[in-house]
Structures are given as structure tokens and as C-alpha cells.
Write a protein that holds these residues in place. Structure first.
Motif, short mmCIF file in Angstrom:
data_model
loop_
_atom_site.label_atom_id
_atom_site.label_comp_id
_atom_site.label_asym_id
_atom_site.label_seq_id
_atom_site.Cartn_x
_atom_site.Cartn_y
_atom_site.Cartn_z
N THR A 166 63.37 -23.73 -79.48
CA THR A 166 62.79 -22.45 -79.85
C THR A 166 61.58 -22.15 -78.99
O THR A 166 61.13 -23.00 -78.21
CB THR A 166 62.34 -22.47 -81.32
N GLY A 167 61.03 -20.97 -79.19
CA GLY A 167 59.71 -20.72 -78.65
C GLY A 167 58.67 -21.45 -79.49
O GLY A 167 58.99 -22.16 -80.44
N THR A 168 57.41 -21.26 -79.14
CA THR A 168 56.33 -21.92 -79.86
C THR A 168 56.13 -21.27 -81.23
O THR A 168 56.16 -20.04 -81.36
CB THR A 168 55.02 -21.80 -79.06
N THR A 169 55.93 -22.09 -82.25
CA THR A 169 55.70 -21.56 -83.59
C THR A 169 54.36 -20.83 -83.64
O THR A 169 53.33 -21.36 -83.23
CB THR A 169 55.69 -22.68 -84.64
N LYS A 170 54.39 -19.59 -84.14
CA LYS A 170 53.17 -18.81 -84.29
C LYS A 170 52.39 -19.23 -85.53
O LYS A 170 51.18 -19.10 -85.59
CB LYS A 170 53.50 -17.32 -84.38
N HIS A 171 53.15 -19.66 -86.53
CA HIS A 171 52.55 -20.02 -87.81
C HIS A 171 53.11 -21.37 -88.25
O HIS A 171 54.14 -21.82 -87.76
CB HIS A 171 52.88 -18.97 -88.88
N GLU A 172 52.44 -21.98 -89.18
CA GLU A 172 52.96 -23.19 -89.81
C GLU A 172 54.26 -22.85 -90.54
O GLU A 172 54.35 -21.86 -91.26
CB GLU A 172 51.92 -23.73 -90.78
N LEU A 173 55.27 -23.70 -90.37
CA LEU A 173 56.54 -23.55 -91.06
C LEU A 173 56.81 -24.80 -91.89
O LEU A 173 56.45 -25.90 -91.49
CB LEU A 173 57.70 -23.36 -90.06
N ARG A 174 57.45 -24.62 -93.02
CA ARG A 174 57.86 -25.76 -93.84
C ARG A 174 59.37 -25.78 -93.94
O ARG A 174 59.98 -24.85 -94.46
CB ARG A 174 57.23 -25.69 -95.22
N ILE A 175 59.97 -26.83 -93.42
CA ILE A 175 61.41 -27.04 -93.56
C ILE A 175 61.64 -27.76 -94.87
O ILE A 175 61.09 -28.84 -95.10
CB ILE A 175 61.95 -27.86 -92.38
N SER A 176 62.43 -27.19 -95.77
CA SER A 176 62.64 -27.77 -97.09
C SER A 176 64.10 -27.64 -97.47
O SER A 176 64.58 -26.56 -97.79
CB SER A 176 61.76 -27.07 -98.13
N GLY A 177 64.82 -28.76 -97.40
CA GLY A 177 66.23 -28.74 -97.76
C GLY A 177 67.09 -29.44 -96.73
O GLY A 177 66.64 -30.33 -96.01
#
Length: 635
Positions: free
Chosen positions: A449-460
Motif C-alpha cells: 500500500t501507500g503510507t498510512t496517513k492515520h493509525e489503523l487497527r486490524i481486528s479479525g
């Protein structure tokens, strides 16, 4: 240096047994069928004498489980408060295990130890030291075919489960037990309420017994446990190792005191385990506690406090995530901890908080004490090193599925699918560390991907839809989701845990059992990438294949400034590779995509393509070596 936990409780917790029911003692919400206890801050306190506790062994009568025409005798070692003998009935904390005389239990590898008269004088782990002084009995069961029990092991099958179930039935007054002289013994001291706990194989037995629906089993605490042995030995048809069921069954029977020829059983297992096809057969249906031929999640009546490491590469998270999901349909009370570690007991990662929480859970479920634990958020997840998040449900309610399309230029993003193809050359010599490296590699495909702009939470549970063509008689793919970005992470080396030079004590002690255990800390280090999830799929027959590769469930925060990567290759050290030739694997990009459960901005990726960087600091680990795999569930 040793720190005695009992000393930290203070003098207010020490109450003479005769004063247990005094009006001045803290309120006791337990019913009359429970023993007299002292409660402080919602937990029972240690007021019964551990050194003088009754210690005994009972051999419980069970059906013929190995086919030799003789009923089995299942050994159960018991420690219970002497002060309550004949005056009150007590609930039971039980750890049933195949390891008591083989590889041992816990971080220290402790074994049961007996005196000259065969009376148990040392139990592994802290359960007896901690809970017996609080008014519980502790029962340590030797699974059939191990230690002092008769029969043969069958890797999670009927013999394993039914041998332990028989002990719960004896505790509930529905089975027969005998002492060493063969005289009948009743569990007239038991109030019929049992809570099972254990890590790995022990926790797996708790899952299996709960799936029988046996009366008297009120709660289970499965830690790093299996819910389907197929999902332990296989991954969508991919085989972890050959004849593993027979190997493990033989290994856990080491040092048993009842000589038994189990060769016929082991040979039968090797002939029927389906290594050749990797298919889910009747063999595995018997060992499936979620929806198998003998056991089913719909039978579960006990409440469940599930604990699992999100970096467990031994008992992978599928065994926890699917068990949790299926339990939701039963309506039983549930609680769950997910840690950032691997195959590690929470006693060896969050010791103080864990013991307090477990104390409250058993008090609530087995003593009927209203301490509020059932009104707290059901789920606690360590989404980063020592960063915990709580929620009512899991996966978290805010997680949505982001569909990332794979492009011919090596990027993946929301939007339109690419109409082209992408290929790699299969080989049996690509390691995981090489596959996830950003250096050019013709033996794998990588999209970022491109660079994450915000914090992401992968859940599942991430999944990858694939459409692939290959020419081998039997092929395979290996898929990895990777977080690229420098940060402090829990290492997979040693399952993320490291022993310290100190000990702490958790419970009362005797001259032969000191209740002191090595302190453990998380192994945290800086790295520039981490494999977040893995999955495999077997591809029978040459030609075109469509399917969905299910990756291991996870719950983790990806910081701003990172990039996610998807790696597809033919080979790493996770499963046996049926195709090791240099065959091309070609993917139709229009039909291949990553389905990612994410909480955070759906369009949270900025421009930018990763550059080659040093990727030697892979801390969540390459998968277990062959030697590790052969150790299986041994601690």
C-alpha cells in the motif's frame, strides 16, 4: 530474589478458620452449597492451611477406550482443605493433562512428585498453592494413556476427552472411583462444580470436555488451546508434518507407569490421518470440538474464559477465533484475553493482573460471588506492546472489510481491479525472511500500500481471494500480510517472552512445593517489519484454481507512516511443500484481492512505494523449525 505474594495481601486477609462466618468478615455472596470463605475486594482470601491439606489419589472408572476389553482407570491427584472435610463441600479447579510425567508443565517444566507411599507431594504450577487456601479443591488428572492412567493416547480423540469427562462425572456423583487398594471412594467433599483450566493440550482437553455438555462443568479457561485438531495439523489442506498425530500421542506417553502396548493404536493413526490428501476426514471430525462427529460447540454449557497469543505459531489463532465465534451462538458467558505473545501462559506475561483476574473469574463462576467481573468489557486485547484495549465484542464493532485490489505495478489500493496477470517461479528453497524482503525476488509476489496517513487497527481474520494457474500435479500457495515500518514490537523469539533472574511466589508452600516461579518479561525490540498473518492453501491438480486463503486472525495497531504488504509465494517453512519444482504460478489480478478487517479511515493510505531496506530484523518470527514442529504442544 523472591517476593512472597501472600505477604503483600496484608494482615487483613488472614482470618482464623473458626471466624470465617463471623459477622465482621467481608460479605460472602456465595450460596449455602459453597464453602465458608472470606471475601475482600471481590476475591476469596487464603485462610485454609495448605501444608495440612488432604492429599490423595483416586482412580476413576472409565469405559474401555483403547479397545483391549478392559475398562480404564484414570488417575486423579487431589489437594483439598482439611478444615472443611466432612463439614462443607467445595468446588474444584481442575487441570487435566498428558504432560505430568512426560515433558512437564509450565515454564519450569515441573512434574508431579510423590512420596514413598505414592501420595502426591508436589503439583506442577500454582493452582493448588493458590486456590486450596481459598476454599477450593485442586484436581490434577492424568489423561488416559499417560502418567499413572491406563489406556492409549489418541491426539484429541474420544479416549482423551472421555477419560477426563469421567473424572468430572465422579466429582458430580455419576461415576465410580477407587483408592490404591481398590476400595470404592466417593467425592462426598465435592459440591459438583468444576472449573477446568490449562495451557496447550491441557486447555484443549477443557474445550473437548466442554463440548460433551457434561453436567457439573461450570467454566473452562482454555489457554493457547485447540478447538479443532484439523486446524492444528492442517491449513486448508496444507499438511504441517507427516504422521504427527501418532508422533505426539507417543511422545506424551513418555515415562508413564502403566506399561501398555499402544502400537496398534499408533499404527492406525498413522494410516488414517490423511497426510496424503490433507483432507478433512472422519479422523479429523472425531477431533473437532466445534462441529465434529462426536463433539459440538452447541453442547457447551460451561462459561468460557479464552486466552490466546496473537503471535502463536504453534496453536495458531484460528483455533481461538473460530471457537470464540461459534461460542457466540450458544449463549454461554464468555470472556477473552488476546496477548501480543506466542504460545505463552498469561501467568508468564501479565502475572499479577492475570492471577487476580483468574481469582475473580473462578470466584464468580464456582463460588457464586458477585464481584462484577461479568459486567466489565468481555474482551481485552494487547494491540501493541503493553497497550491494551477493551471491548464488548470481538472482532471490534468498528472493524469493516477493506478490499484492496492488487495492481500490476506492485501496489494495492482501494478501487478498480487490474486486468493483467502476475507470476512467480515456484521453488522449495524460499525462506520466509527472503520472501518478505523488499529486494527483488522472482520466487514471490509482493504488493504494498501507500503510507498510512492515520493509525489503523486490524481486528479479525484477513482473507485473500485468489485465481491462480499452475502446472504441478499438486500445488500450494503461502500468503503473508506484512507491516513494513520501524517500531518497537514484541519479538517471536522465545514466543516473545524471556526469563529474568528473579522469582515470585503465588500461593502457600510446603517443604516440597514452594509455589515460586521464574519471573518473565516481554522480549521487545526495534524492527522494521513484522508478519501480521499467514495462510496456506493446497491446490490439487494442474490448471486453474479459484479460492479464498484464510489468514490467521489478529488484532493489532498499525501506526501512521507504515505500509502494508501482501506476499504470495510457494514456499516457506510452515507446511510441507508438495510442489518443489521450478513451476510458474500465474495470478489473474482481476480476481485476486486482499479482504482486510480494519478500524480506521478506509482511504487512509498516502502515495509512496517502499524502497529496499534492511529486513533482517524480522522479530515476529520466522515460523517454527521442523524441530519445533515435532515438539508440538509440549511446553
Amino acid at each position: 530474589m523472591k517476593t512472597n505474594f501472600l505477604a503483600l495481601l496484608g494482615s487483613a486477609a488472614v482470618v482464623a478458620p473458626l471466624a470465617l462466618g463471623a459477622a465482621g468478615s467481608p460479605a460472602n455472596a456465595a450460596t449455602d452449597e459453597n464453602p465458608p470463605v472470606v471475601v475482600k475486594d471481590g476475591t476469596t482470601q487464603p485462610v485454609y492451611d495448605y501444608a495440612g491439606a488432604i492429599r490423595e489419589t483416586v482412580w476413576v472408572d472409565a469405559p474401555d477406550l483403547d479397545g483391549d476389553g478392559q475398562r480404564e482407570r484414570v488417575a486423579a491427584d487431589i489437594v483439598r482443605p482439611k478444615e472443611l472435610d466432612g463439614s462443607a463441600k467445595v468446588p474444584v479447579v481442575m487441570d487435566a493433562s498428558p504432560y505430568y510425567l512426560s515433558s512437564g508443565r509450565g515454564n519450569e517444566g515441573e512434574h508431579k512428585e510423590y512420596d514413598a507411599n505414592g501420595v502426591v507431594e508436589k503439583m506442577p504450577l500454582y493452582y493448588d498453592n493458590y486456590f486450596v487456601p481459598r476454599g477450593y479443591a485442586f484436581v490434577a488428572v492424568d489423561m488416559a494413556g499417560t502418567a499413572r492412567s491406563t489406556g492409549c493416547v489418541d491426539e484429541g480423540g474420544v479416549s482423551d476427552v472421555e477419560s477426563v469427562k469421567a473424572v468430572i462425572e465422579w466429582l458430580n456423583g455419576n461415576a465410580t472411583g477407587y483408592d490404591a487398594d481398590g476400595d470404592p471412594v466417593s467425592a462426598d467433599w465435592s459440591n459438583g462444580k468444576t472449573g477446568m483450566i490449562g495451557k496447550s493440550y491441557d486447555g484443549t482437553l477443557a474445550n473437548g470436555v466442554a463440548a460433551t455438555g457434561v453436567e457439573g462443568l461450570k467454566t473452562i479457561v482454555p489457554i493457547s488451546a485447540i478447538s479443532s485438531w484439523y486446524d492444528y495439523n492442517r491449513w486448508q489442506g496444507a499438511v504441517k508434518s507427516n504422521n504427527y498425530a501418532g508422533y505426539l500421542s507417543s511422545a506424551v506417553a513418555a515415562n508413564r507407569t502403566v506399561p501398555t502396548d499402544c502400537s496398534a493404536k499408533l499404527n492406525w493413526m498413522n494410516a488414517n490421518d490423511g497426510d496424503e490428501s490433507g483432507a478433512y476426514t472422519d479422523f479429523w471430525a472425531e477431533r473437532d470440538y466445534r462441529s465434529g462427529s462426536h463433539y459440538d460447540v452447541g453442547n457447551v454449557k460451561a462459561s468460557v474464559f479464552l486466552v490466546h497469543g496473537l503471535q502463536d505459531n504453534n496453536v495458531k489463532t484460528m483455533n481461538a477465533s473460530k471457537w470464540w465465534e461459534d461460542l457466540e451462538q450458544t449463549g454461554v458467558k464468555r470472556k477473552m484475553w488476546l496477548t501480543r505473545l506466542g504460545h505463552v501462559d498469561p501467568f508468564d506475561s501479565e502475572r499479577a493482573l492475570w492471577v487476580k483476574t483468574l481469582n475473580r473469574w473462578f470466584d464468580s463462576e464456582l463460588m457464586g460471588i458477585d464481584n462484577g467481573i461479568d459486567r466489565e468489557p468481555a474482551v481485552s486485547v494487547e494491540v501493541g506492546p503493553d497497550r491494551w484495549e477493551q471491548s464488548k465484542v470481538w472482532p471490534i464493532a468498528s472493524a469493516r472489510t477493506m478490499q484492496l485490489r492488487l495492481q500490476g505495478d506492485g501496489t494495492m489500493a482501494l478501487g478498480k481491479a487490474d486486468s493483467g496477470t502476475a507470476s512467480y517461479i515456484n521453488t522449495g528453497r524460499v525462506s520466509e525472511s527472503s520472501a518478505v524482503s523488499l529486494a527483488d525476488n522472482p520466487n514471490r509476489l509482493l504488493w504494498t500500500t501507500g503510507t498510512t496517513k492515520h493509525e489503523l487497527r486490524i481486528s479479525g481474520t484477513p482473507t485473500v481471494d485468489i485465481a491462480v494457474n499452475h502446472s504441478a500435479p499438486v500445488g500450494q500457495v503461502s500468503v503473508m500480510l506484512v507491516d513494513y515500518g520501524t517500531m518497537d514490537r514484541v519479538s517471536a523469539s522465545g514466543d516473545g517472552a524471556m526469563n529474568l533472574g528473579t522469582e515470585s511466589c503465588w500461593g502457600a508452600e510446603t517443604a516440597t512445593d514452594d509455589a515460586c516461579y521464574i519471573d518473565v518479561a516481554k522480549r521487545v525490540q526495534t524492527s522494521n517489519l513484522q508478519v501480521l498473518a499467514r495462510g496456506w492453501m493446497r491446490l490439487d491438480g494442474a490448471g486453474d484454481h479459484k479460492g479464498t486463503v484464510e489468514l490467521a486472525a489478529n488484532d493489532v495497531v498499525v501506526p501512521a507512516g507504515h505500509q502494508l504488504g501482501l506476499v504470495i509465494t510457494g514456499s516457506n517453512n510452515g507446511v510441507i511443500m508438495p510442489d518443489t519444482a521450478r513451476n510458474p504460478y500465474t495470478f489473474d489480478l482481476a480476481q485476486t484481492k486482499l479482504n482486510l478487517p480494519v478500524s480506521g479511515p478506509m482511504s487512509g493510505f498516502g502515495p509512496g512505494k517502499l524502497k529496499v531496506q534492511d529486513t533482517e530484523n524480522l522479530v515476529d518470527g520466522t515460523l517454527p523449525t521442523v524441530r519445533d514442529l515435532l515438539r508440538g504442544l509440549e511446553d
